[in-house]
Motif scaffolding. Structure first.
Motif, PDB file in Angstrom:
ATOM      1  N   TYR A  89       0.871  -1.297   0.155  1.00  0.00           N
ATOM      2  CA  TYR A  89      -0.051  -0.179   0.226  1.00  0.00           C
ATOM      3  C   TYR A  89       0.855   1.277   0.030  1.00  0.00           C
ATOM      4  N   ARG A  90       1.826   1.362   0.797  1.00  0.00           N
ATOM      5  CA  ARG A  90       2.891   2.361   0.852  1.00  0.00           C
ATOM      6  C   ARG A  90       3.540   2.788  -0.216  1.00  0.00           C
ATOM      7  N   VAL A  91       3.956   1.543  -0.976  1.00  0.00           N
ATOM      8  CA  VAL A  91       4.664   1.684  -2.113  1.00  0.00           C
ATOM      9  C   VAL A  91       3.751   2.339  -3.517  1.00  0.00           C
ATOM     10  N   ILE A  92       2.552   1.656  -3.529  1.00  0.00           N
ATOM     11  CA  ILE A  92       1.556   2.227  -4.445  1.00  0.00           C
ATOM     12  C   ILE A  92       1.423   3.585  -4.046  1.00  0.00           C
ATOM     13  N   THR A  93       1.035   3.949  -3.063  1.00  0.00           N
ATOM     14  CA  THR A  93       0.349   5.429  -2.666  1.00  0.00           C
ATOM     15  C   THR A  93       1.563   6.466  -2.421  1.00  0.00           C
ATOM     16  N   GLY A  94       2.804   5.994  -2.187  1.00  0.00           N
ATOM     17  CA  GLY A  94       4.011   6.791  -1.953  1.00  0.00           C
ATOM     18  C   GLY A  94       3.742   7.672  -0.598  1.00  0.00           C
ATOM     19  N   LYS A  95       2.992   7.003   0.253  1.00  0.00           N
ATOM     20  CA  LYS A  95       2.792   7.504   1.714  1.00  0.00           C
ATOM     21  C   LYS A  95       3.858   6.772   2.529  1.00  0.00           C
ATOM     22  N   ILE A  96       5.501   7.310   2.146  1.00  0.00           N
ATOM     23  CA  ILE A  96       6.556   6.569   2.897  1.00  0.00           C
ATOM     24  C   ILE A  96       7.159   7.713   3.781  1.00  0.00           C
ATOM     25  N   ASN A  97       7.440   7.356   5.160  1.00  0.00           N
ATOM     26  CA  ASN A  97       7.824   8.346   6.035  1.00  0.00           C
ATOM     27  C   ASN A  97       8.926   7.470   6.745  1.00  0.00           C
ATOM     28  N   PRO A  98      10.354   7.159   6.320  1.00  0.00           N
ATOM     29  CA  PRO A  98      11.335   6.543   7.104  1.00  0.00           C
ATOM     30  C   PRO A  98      11.794   7.094   7.939  1.00  0.00           C
ATOM     31  N   GLY A  99      12.448   6.153   8.885  1.00  0.00           N
ATOM     32  CA  GLY A  99      13.295   6.828  10.127  1.00  0.00           C
ATOM     33  C   GLY A  99      13.698   5.660  10.989  1.00  0.00           C
ATOM     34  N   ILE A 100      14.706   5.925  11.982  1.00  0.00           N
ATOM     35  CA  ILE A 100      14.942   4.935  12.661  1.00  0.00           C
ATOM     36  C   ILE A 100      14.437   5.209  14.110  1.00  0.00           C
ATOM     37  N   VAL A 101      14.158   4.176  14.725  1.00  0.00           N
ATOM     38  CA  VAL A 101      13.620   4.425  16.215  1.00  0.00           C
ATOM     39  C   VAL A 101      14.089   3.193  17.169  1.00  0.00           C
ATOM     40  N   ARG A 102      14.141   3.590  18.372  1.00  0.00           N
ATOM     41  CA  ARG A 102      14.716   2.634  19.313  1.00  0.00           C
ATOM     42  C   ARG A 102      13.675   2.167  20.107  1.00  0.00           C
ATOM     43  N   ILE A 103      13.739   0.916  20.315  1.00  0.00           N
ATOM     44  CA  ILE A 103      12.687  -0.080  21.159  1.00  0.00           C
ATOM     45  C   ILE A 103      13.459  -0.573  22.325  1.00  0.00           C
ATOM     46  N   SER A 104      12.798  -0.855  23.362  1.00  0.00           N
ATOM     47  CA  SER A 104      13.391  -1.489  24.305  1.00  0.00           C
ATOM     48  C   SER A 104      12.455  -2.643  24.778  1.00  0.00           C
ATOM     49  N   THR A 126      10.847  -3.020   7.834  1.00  0.00           N
ATOM     50  CA  THR A 126      11.352  -3.029   9.209  1.00  0.00           C
ATOM     51  C   THR A 126      12.717  -3.495   8.867  1.00  0.00           C
ATOM     52  N   LEU A 127      13.897  -3.133   9.707  1.00  0.00           N
ATOM     53  CA  LEU A 127      15.074  -3.544   9.722  1.00  0.00           C
ATOM     54  C   LEU A 127      15.757  -3.288  10.850  1.00  0.00           C
ATOM     55  N   THR A 128      16.443  -4.338  11.496  1.00  0.00           N
ATOM     56  CA  THR A 128      17.207  -3.962  12.645  1.00  0.00           C
ATOM     57  C   THR A 128      18.680  -3.552  12.074  1.00  0.00           C
ATOM     58  N   VAL A 129      18.736  -2.429  12.666  1.00  0.00           N
ATOM     59  CA  VAL A 129      19.990  -1.567  12.400  1.00  0.00           C
ATOM     60  C   VAL A 129      21.315  -1.690  13.224  1.00  0.00           C
ATOM     61  N   ASP A 130      20.888  -1.930  14.480  1.00  0.00           N
ATOM     62  CA  ASP A 130      21.764  -2.076  15.696  1.00  0.00           C
ATOM     63  C   ASP A 130      21.178  -2.433  17.043  1.00  0.00           C
ATOM     64  N   ILE A 131      22.050  -3.148  17.697  1.00  0.00           N
ATOM     65  CA  ILE A 131      21.662  -3.404  19.229  1.00  0.00           C
ATOM     66  C   ILE A 131      22.673  -2.961  20.280  1.00  0.00           C
ATOM     67  N   ASP A 132      21.970  -2.220  21.107  1.00  0.00           N
ATOM     68  CA  ASP A 132      23.029  -1.681  22.210  1.00  0.00           C
ATOM     69  C   ASP A 132      23.164  -2.900  23.256  1.00  0.00           C
ATOM     70  N   GLU A 133      24.496  -3.159  23.443  1.00  0.00           N
ATOM     71  CA  GLU A 133      24.963  -4.565  24.171  1.00  0.00           C
ATOM     72  C   GLU A 133      24.516  -4.497  25.567  1.00  0.00           C
ATOM     73  N   GLU A 134      24.626  -3.050  26.084  1.00  0.00           N
ATOM     74  CA  GLU A 134      24.403  -2.919  27.385  1.00  0.00           C
ATOM     75  C   GLU A 134      22.868  -2.831  27.951  1.00  0.00           C
ATOM     76  N   SER A 135      22.170  -1.889  27.241  1.00  0.00           N
ATOM     77  CA  SER A 135      20.733  -2.027  27.605  1.00  0.00           C
ATOM     78  C   SER A 135      19.828  -3.000  26.981  1.00  0.00           C
ATOM     79  N   LYS A 136      20.298  -3.576  25.975  1.00  0.00           N
ATOM     80  CA  LYS A 136      19.659  -4.589  24.968  1.00  0.00           C
ATOM     81  C   LYS A 136      18.765  -3.938  24.476  1.00  0.00           C
ATOM     82  N   ASP A 137      18.722  -2.558  23.943  1.00  0.00           N
ATOM     83  CA  ASP A 137      17.972  -1.926  23.047  1.00  0.00           C
ATOM     84  C   ASP A 137      17.973  -2.293  21.489  1.00  0.00           C
ATOM     85  N   LEU A 138      17.274  -2.212  20.791  1.00  0.00           N
ATOM     86  CA  LEU A 138      17.209  -2.275  19.216  1.00  0.00           C
ATOM     87  C   LEU A 138      16.889  -0.988  18.557  1.00  0.00           C
ATOM     88  N   TYR A 139      17.769  -0.639  17.470  1.00  0.00           N
ATOM     89  CA  TYR A 139      17.565   0.371  16.639  1.00  0.00           C
ATOM     90  C   TYR A 139      16.979  -0.163  15.453  1.00  0.00           C
TER      91      TYR A 139
END
Length: 173
Positions: A89-104, A126-139
């Motif tokens: 749907y997003r590819v067809i309509t062009g409603k794309i707003n990409p960004g990097i978020v952090r989850i815990s 979605t794509l996992t970019v990085d993992i914080d080794e100390e807090s186990k958060d994912l970017y």
């Protein structure tokens, strides 16, 4: 040593399952294929035994494997299907707003973090970019980050990956 042996056996059984019916030994495998599978399983067991069976043998419990299969067939497959339609749907309509978020996700084991990171990466958009080794958060690189989410330091994990962490907690912790 026990972790290496257990990981090698799991890898070899998986290899045998995936290559069934391709040879002459009992009508299932060839001698060369069994030998190659054993060598490949020894290598995979050597590389991954410390992650697969860290300090305990909890992943040898067949109930955890059944839970993992239920997770793959149920919640993960449903999320995967929804994400495919959403990305289309997003590819067809062009409603794309990409960004990097952090989850815990509040997972404690490396195996749990690895399963979650792979589940997120396999889900389209979605794509996992990085993992914080100390807090186990994912970017996570996400295809549709709204303005409210972009301004937050950490995004609510259930908003991005649904019930994945709860299922993974049952499987790997």
């Amino acid at each position: 040593m026990l972790a290496f042996v257990a990981t090698t056996i799991v890898c070899f059984v998986t290899y045998l399952y995936l290559t069934t019916g391709s040879g002459d030994v009992a009508g299932l495998w060839s001698i060369e294929e069994l030998f190659f599978g054993l060598i490949l399983s020894l290598i995979a067991g050597f590389i991954s035994h410390s992650t697969f069976f860290k300090n305990d043998m909890r992943m040898l419990n067949p109930i955890r494997w059944i839970l993992f299969l239920v997770y793959l067939i149920g919640p993960f497959f449903i999320a995967l299907t929804k994400a495919n339609f959403d990305v289309a749907y997003r590819v067809i309509t062009g409603k794309i707003n990409p960004g990097i978020v952090r989850i815990s996700p509040d997972l404690n084991t490396d195996l749990g973090i690895t399963i979650l990171a792979n589940s997120i990466t396999l889900t389209p958009g979605t794509l996992t970019v990085d993992i914080d080794e100390e807090s186990k958060d994912l970017y996570i690189h996400w295809i549709n980050v709204d303005e409210k989410t972009l301004n937050k330091k950490t995004v609510d994990c259930t908003y991005l990956c649904g019930g994945f962490p709860e299922w993974i907690r049952r499987i790997a912790e």
